[in-house]
Design an enzyme around this catalytic site. Structure first.
Site, PDB file in Angstrom:
ATOM      1  N   LYS A  38       4.938  13.565  28.865  1.00 35.39           N
ATOM      2  CA  LYS A  38       3.742  13.845  28.057  1.00 35.39           C
ATOM      3  C   LYS A  38       4.143  13.441  26.651  1.00 35.39           C
ATOM      4  O   LYS A  38       4.704  14.243  25.895  1.00 35.39           O
ATOM      5  CB  LYS A  38       3.359  15.320  28.133  1.00 35.39           C
ATOM      6  CG  LYS A  38       2.000  15.597  27.497  1.00 35.39           C
ATOM      7  CD  LYS A  38       1.507  16.993  27.793  1.00 35.39           C
ATOM      8  CE  LYS A  38       0.141  17.237  27.150  1.00 35.39           C
ATOM      9  NZ  LYS A  38      -0.915  16.400  27.723  1.00 35.39           N
ATOM     10  N   ALA A 119      -3.336  12.723  26.464  1.00 36.53           N
ATOM     11  CA  ALA A 119      -3.816  13.937  25.807  1.00 36.53           C
ATOM     12  C   ALA A 119      -5.325  13.806  25.678  1.00 36.53           C
ATOM     13  O   ALA A 119      -5.813  12.782  25.203  1.00 36.53           O
ATOM     14  CB  ALA A 119      -3.166  14.103  24.436  1.00 36.53           C
TER      15      ALA A 119
END
Length: 226
Positions: A38, A119
């Protein structure tokens, strides 16, 4: 075998991490090695080890062999707001080049399945000129789309799929995630999505009071990915 995918969604808070962790868990159950990145996480808590993000921790828990947190989530932002705004306020530089370099460090591990989770939605800005979509393009990653089942999801899903195709990337599959337990006509919406989206459905995840990667994994089909 070394498969890598970018996980995006039709919006924020529609379960990208839930689905990504489920896919990684399913791969582990199949005896595959797994890794996740991430690259940037906005909404981190201060801990003794430094800033930590719950979504990144969930992904880290499904990495086998284990990966250091700093590899899974190289850019941590404290404010739970749009990443480019949080980065500006916290004096953190964000760019496709920076995030791509961080992803490549994890790619070097050559896990059987590696997922890069974005995101928010597909076109979330990184700075005044670049978006997270450009990271997927830079890394040449096929895309998995998480569709949050709620009112408006058909429009969001079709627009996201269209934008992915316009970026020159392939949508390899999508997952229907029930984020609104009170959604009207969910089956009819799913039928429409199946007809109109140009990729196979990898699974349907029902509304879960408590998210558990084991249960999510049982709802998913890895076959089109592997």
């Amino acid at each position: 075998m070394s498969k890598r995918y970018f996980v995006t969604g039709t919006d924020t808070e529609i379960g990208k991490t839930t689905i990504a962790a489920g896919l990684l868990h399913a791969a582990r159950q199949a005896g595959l090695t797994t890794a996740a990145v991430k690259p940037v996480a906005a909404g981190c808590e201060r801990t003794a080890e430094g800033l930590r993000n719950d979504d990144a921790l969930a992904l880290q828990a499904e990495c086998h062999p284990p990966l250091a947190y700093e590899l899974v989530n190289p850019i941590t932002l404290e404010s739970a707001i749009a990443p480019h705004i949080a980065a500006r306020e916290e004096n953190v530089g964000l760019s496709v080049e920076l995030l791509a370099g961080a992803c490549l460090q994890v790619f070097d591990r050559n896990a059987d399945l590696t997922l890069v989770e974005g995101a928010g939605g597909w076109k979330v800005p990184l700075n005044e000129e670049q978006t997270l979509a450009e990271l997927a393009v830079d890394l040449k990653l096929p895309v998995i789309m998480v569709v949050g089942l709620r009112l408006g999801c058909i429009n969001h899903a079709l627009l996201t799929a269209e934008s992915i195709a316009a970026s020159g990337l392939r949508l390899v599959g999508w997952v229907a995630n029930q984020v609104d337990p009170n959604m009207s006509r969910p089956r009819e919406n799913l039928e429409t999505l199946r007809k109109l989206l140009p990729a196979p459905c990898l699974g349907e995840v029902p509304w879960l009071e408590q998210v558990d990667s084991r249960w999510v994994a049982e709802c998913l089909d890895l076959t089109p990915l592997l």
